[in-house]
Design an enzyme around this catalytic site. Sequence first.
Site, mmCIF file in Angstrom:
data_model
loop_
_atom_site.group_PDB
_atom_site.id
_atom_site.type_symbol
_atom_site.label_atom_id
_atom_site.label_comp_id
_atom_site.label_asym_id
_atom_site.label_seq_id
_atom_site.Cartn_x
_atom_site.Cartn_y
_atom_site.Cartn_z
ATOM 1 N N CYS A 168 0.820 -1.217 0.000
ATOM 2 C CA CYS A 168 0.000 0.000 0.000
ATOM 3 C C CYS A 168 0.853 1.267 0.000
ATOM 4 O O CYS A 168 0.589 2.208 -0.765
ATOM 5 C CB CYS A 168 -0.953 0.023 1.198
ATOM 6 S SG CYS A 168 -0.241 -0.596 2.703
ATOM 7 N N HIS B 14 -2.989 6.106 4.798
ATOM 8 C CA HIS B 14 -1.572 6.359 5.034
ATOM 9 C C HIS B 14 -1.201 7.754 4.521
ATOM 10 O O HIS B 14 -1.619 8.150 3.423
ATOM 11 C CB HIS B 14 -0.712 5.365 4.252
ATOM 12 C CG HIS B 14 -0.763 3.948 4.743
ATOM 13 N ND1 HIS B 14 -1.281 3.556 5.959
ATOM 14 C CD2 HIS B 14 -0.345 2.803 4.128
ATOM 15 C CE1 HIS B 14 -1.179 2.244 6.095
ATOM 16 N NE2 HIS B 14 -0.610 1.756 5.003
HETATM 17 C C1 2RA Z 1 1.182 -2.161 6.724
HETATM 18 N N1 2RA Z 1 1.873 -1.822 4.434
HETATM 19 O O1 2RA Z 1 0.759 -0.999 6.647
HETATM 20 C C2 2RA Z 1 1.767 -2.811 5.489
HETATM 21 C C3 2RA Z 1 0.939 -3.982 5.054
HETATM 22 N N2 2RA Z 1 -0.370 -3.607 4.667
HETATM 23 O O2 2RA Z 1 1.164 -2.845 7.778
#
Ligand code: 2RA
Length: 335
Positions: A132, A241
């Site tokens: 991601c 994120h």
């Molecule tokens: C996380 N990118 O954010 C890693 C797996 N999705 O934990």
Amino acid sequence: TRCRVAVLGATGLVGRTMIQVLEERNFPLTDLVPLASSRSSGQSIRFRDQDYIISEPSPEAFRDVDIALFSAGATASREWAPVAAAAGAVVIDNSSAFRMEPDVPLVVPEVNPEAIFSLDGRPEKIIANPNCSTIQMVVVLKPLHDRYGLRRVVVSTYQSVTGKGKAGRDALESELAGEAQESFTHFHQIAFNAVPQIDMFTDNGYTKEEMKMVNETRKIMADDSLSVSPTTVRIPVYGGHGESLNIELEREFRIDEVRALLECAPGIVMQDNPAESIYPMPLTSYERDEVFVGRLRRDYWHPQTLNMWIVADNLRKGAATNAVQIAEVIMAKRK
Ligand code: 2RA
């Protein structure tokens, strides 16, 4: 035309989001096959006002499956992707199992859709969905790479607890309720904290999450000269994120040209008006499929370099939606 789609990991946060996105985008499937481990089999999920019983993966479960979306962890992918592919399905795998395999394409449709297909024009048997934190970054790097050339990216991430699936979200909720059994990362509490460790450390001082951003970006951009210098951090948020990017270009730029370029680049929404305190935030990216870009500004202290802040919903564009978009590219070619 008949199109049977299997989803392995149908009860997980990403798997459930894949099914939700298939419905939202009216994906042209005629039959859904939700699969999950024995723990979840027997449960049912709702899709287009119909209940589907979840069953366990098996060779016959993949019979006549056209596209298999996987998000059940690398071990399950290694076990079942070859079985699904042998049954004739195109496997789009969200796990890390095959991402760095030389003959498995690692695809973000806005960046390298051509990699989905082999020379004979047919889709590869297994297609890997990137991590991601990599996906949202390369959506933004691609137009800059094409126009100005890319030399180096310094990235710091601010990652949602949902990157760890239901367990991540539940851990934060139990900590906030003061009922935490074990801490979020097994080492530290995440509530009211920031943990500069996602996944395990490797022997070079970087975590596996950070090395994914280095290696996957070079593969997707097909540019092994690109230097990516990452720090990935977990923070107690849900919606998506965040990433702070410092990007050194090969050629000089005018910041208004960069803004215009990003504004019309695929998959990007500019949210950038400091005077009005407008910029991307996890609360506003939640359940959206785009990558939101703001705080775009020249780095006055280094030539040909700019800063920006980007946010995307890690369960959607960061995982489920990217996988479904790959399936859409495959279906569009079939017509
Ligand atoms: C996380 N990118 O954010 C890693 C797996 N999705 O934990």
